[in-house]
Design an enzyme around this catalytic site. Structure first.
Site, mmCIF file in Angstrom:
data_model
loop_
_atom_site.group_PDB
_atom_site.id
_atom_site.type_symbol
_atom_site.label_atom_id
_atom_site.label_comp_id
_atom_site.label_asym_id
_atom_site.label_seq_id
_atom_site.Cartn_x
_atom_site.Cartn_y
_atom_site.Cartn_z
ATOM 1 N N ASN A 1 44.039 48.462 38.356
ATOM 2 C CA ASN A 1 45.069 47.570 37.833
ATOM 3 C C ASN A 1 44.524 46.870 36.582
ATOM 4 O O ASN A 1 43.346 46.985 36.250
ATOM 5 C CB ASN A 1 45.477 46.563 38.914
ATOM 6 C CG ASN A 1 44.410 45.522 39.160
ATOM 7 O OD1 ASN A 1 43.227 45.835 39.211
ATOM 8 N ND2 ASN A 1 44.817 44.271 39.311
ATOM 9 N N CYS B 1 43.432 44.036 35.686
ATOM 10 C CA CYS B 1 42.239 43.161 35.717
ATOM 11 C C CYS B 1 41.063 43.732 36.472
ATOM 12 O O CYS B 1 39.999 43.095 36.554
ATOM 13 C CB CYS B 1 42.632 41.827 36.307
ATOM 14 S SG CYS B 1 43.727 40.907 35.226
ATOM 15 N N GLU C 1 40.429 44.434 39.724
ATOM 16 C CA GLU C 1 40.017 44.122 41.092
ATOM 17 C C GLU C 1 40.543 45.107 42.125
ATOM 18 O O GLU C 1 40.092 45.100 43.280
ATOM 19 C CB GLU C 1 40.442 42.693 41.488
ATOM 20 C CG GLU C 1 41.933 42.490 41.697
ATOM 21 C CD GLU C 1 42.668 42.146 40.419
ATOM 22 O OE1 GLU C 1 43.826 41.700 40.514
ATOM 23 O OE2 GLU C 1 42.097 42.307 39.327
#
Length: 602
Positions: A290, A292, A294
């Site tokens: 995704n 970011c 994580e």
């Protein structure tokens, strides 16, 4: 109690512009709407509505922004923050079909991640048409324009992740893609770095840049001297790849590092490690995350995120009696698992393939926020062995509580559809779980393939009174931040860190303890050590940005990434102020405009 629960101006603006629905009088009405919506999938909705409302009260649990904004509304939106999209087929039809799927997903509120490694390198001939390929970066610009158009107004910025393999022939162009201001501004970019590449860097060996031979000329490539076999996205088995050219691995690594040093991108994902520790590694191959980082995900995988606000579990903060309510923390984790599992059944999906993937694996990402503030309240310095031990113990307790809750849910509602008991129990992360959890999985199965991830939580942490974001240290005790408002403009706010505000309220004239350390005072090793302390208890990944001073020598900067690899981390992201992106946040005394980019999807 209504809007007074939002005790800062920025929290009120964020709630009003992003999460408020219709004429809701305050955040508690938003919580009730969300709790009611997610309880509808239960056999006893009234019971679970009350429990979910209690879970959300006082910002103890912060669901992902799309859940707060969309649950219980009549809007055609998804409750998932982000998706990794399907494999991009290397044809004009395939490319624009992938673009269309991305546009539909973003229009309904989801950020997107793509691996562009399947696109032929620039300058190679198309297999059938004979035309010359323009390469992955040229098509990324089309995605960037699409994102800007879809989200040209409103209070959210577009969020996309682009990844490219470190052995793709266009890797240098990808690394340099964001060197000019205004270029690919809606993308976060990360290089998929393999263990073999890191070994070649350390050995100062040559490194082949390759592409599947059959995609270049229709030939298999077998038996050719310039072919190697590689796992490649879009292929179920290792495939013969033609070596387009060779470079020195160490020079390519330095090129990546220099770009990151000068322009803050690309990030680095240690992709073999990600796949090695994937609980579904026997069923899927991951090549993107995704926006970011994580949640590493397979094609069409979704982010179902929520974070426990650790600051709400500290008893007697800033005193010698300060303790953490572990029982309350574990009970919150158990209830949050059920809450996030219900999101999968309550949400709509932009694409049928996304629904199939989410319901097949039932991945969720339960994380934490406010870690730095919590450590300060407990009397620990962020860069201390005691703080890392405490943080690891907190995450271990949450993860084990989450796995136990997921086993109970499997017993009640059945395991996730793709569950295969022997294969699941043999995955490395699962092998490291306590015996009672493994026995429970063997007996009852488990509801969710993955349970934990640590997101950046910037916006929802602001909503909760500006607690420290995710697992990041305090950036500044007092700072200036701008946010997008409902009409698409930016408004600036001066903020105080939550722990700092609470300390000053009780100690208006006393000197601050040295535990109030700010990010710039920490060495990179402190960031890495904290991430390494948490990663053994996170089955997905951790979004973590290491802020480094502009004055840091390049050799010291490059060593951060080497250290991250040696520590067994799944990825590394740094941020050094630079002319392209400026500084993310600003001290309140600075005369420069507040804030730069927001490195999060919601």
């Amino acid at each position: 109690m209504g809007q007074e629960a939002l005790d800062t101006a920025i929290a009120r603006e964020i709630w009003a512009s992003r999460y408020r629905y219709a004429d809701e009088p305050g955040i508690e009405a938003t919580w009730r709407r969300v709790a009611r919506a997610l309880a509808t999938v239960e056999a006893e909705p009234a019971v679970w509505e009350r429990r979910f409302a209690d879970l959300l009260a006082d910002f103890r649990f912060l669901p992902g922004g799309r859940i707060l904004a969309g649950a219980g509304t009549n809007r055609q939106v998804t409750l998932f923050n982000c998706f990794v999209m399907g494999t991009i087929q290397d044809s004009m039809d395939g490319i624009f079909e992938a673009l269309k799927e991305g546009a539909i997903t973003m229009q309904q509120g989801g950020g997107v991640g793509y691996d562009f490694s399947t696109l032929r390198p620039a300058g190679t001939a198309a297999r059938h048409a004979g035309t010359i390929a323009s390469g992955p970066v040229s098509f990324m610009r089309i995605w960037d324009s699409m994102c800007a158009t879809i989200l040209s107004t409103g209070a959210r910025r577009g969020a996309m992740m682009a990844t490219l393999r470190v052995d793709h022939p266009d890797i240098e162009a990808f690394v340099d893609a964001k060197h000019r201001s205004g270029e690919l501004t809606h993308f976060n970019c990360s290089v998929l770095v393999s263990d073999a590449f890191m070994a070649a860097v350390h050995a100062d060996a040559d490194w082949p840049l390759v592409f599947p031979a059959a995609a270049l000329d229709g030939a298999s490539g077998e038996g050719r001297g310039d072919a190697v076999r590689r796992d490649w996205p879009g292929f179920d088995q290792p495939v013969a790849c033609r070596v387009i050219r060779r470079v020195r691995a160490r020079e390519l690594w330095e090129h990546i590092m220099r770009a990151t040093y000068d322009h803050a991108e690309p990030g680095v994902l240690f992709i073999d490690r990600i796949n090695q520790w994937n609980n579904l590694g026997g069923l899927e191959r991951i090549s993107a995350t995704n926006p970011c980082g994580e949640i590493p995900l397979p094609p069409y995988g979704a982010c179902d995120l929520g974070s426990i606000n650790l600051t709400r579990f500290v008893r007697d903060p800033f005193t010698s009696r300060a303790t953490l309510d572990h029982d309350g923390l574990e009970e919150t984790a158990r209830l949050a698992v059920r809450f996030l599992d219900n999101v999968i059944d309550a949400s709509s999906f932009p694409l049928p393939s996304q629904a199939e993937q989410a319901r097949g694996s039932r991945r969720i990402g339960l994380g934490v926020t406010g870690l730095a503030d919590t450590l300060i309240m407990l009397g620990w310095h962020y860069d201390s062995p005691e703080a890392r031990e405490q943080a690891g113990a907190i995450m271990q307790a949450i993860t084990h509580a989450a796995y136990r809750a997921s086993i109970e849910l499997a017993r009640e509602k059945r395991p996730f559809a793709l569950f295969e008991v022997a294969r699941f129990l043999d995955r490395p992360f699962v092998r490291g779980l306590p015996g009672d959890i493994r026995a429970g999985i063997a007996r009852d199965g488990i509801r969710n393939s993955h349970l934990t991830a640590i997101a950046p939580t910037g916006t929802i942490s602001l909503l909760a009174g500006n607690v420290s974001s995710g697992v990041e240290p305090i950036f500044r005790r007092e700072l200036c931040r701008s946010v997008l408002t409902g009409d698409g403009s930016r408004e600036s706010y001066r903020l105080e860190d939550r722990a700092w505000q609470q300390w000053r309220a009780g100690h208006p004239h006393g000197p601050a303890p040295d535990t109030f350390v700010e990010a710039e005072a920490l060495l990179p090793e402190a960031h890495l050590a904290m991430q390494a302390a948490l990663q053994p208890y996170v089955d997905s990944a951790i979004s973590k940005t290491i802020n480094v001073p502009e004055s840091m020598p390049f050799t010291d900067f490059e060593a951060i990434y080497q250290r991250a690899f040696n520590l067994g981390l799944k990825g590394c992201t740094t941020y050094r102020p630079n002319p392209i992106t400026g500084a993310i946040l600003q001290d309140v005394d600075t005369a420069t405009p507040c804030c730069g980019i927001e490195r999060e999807s919601d």
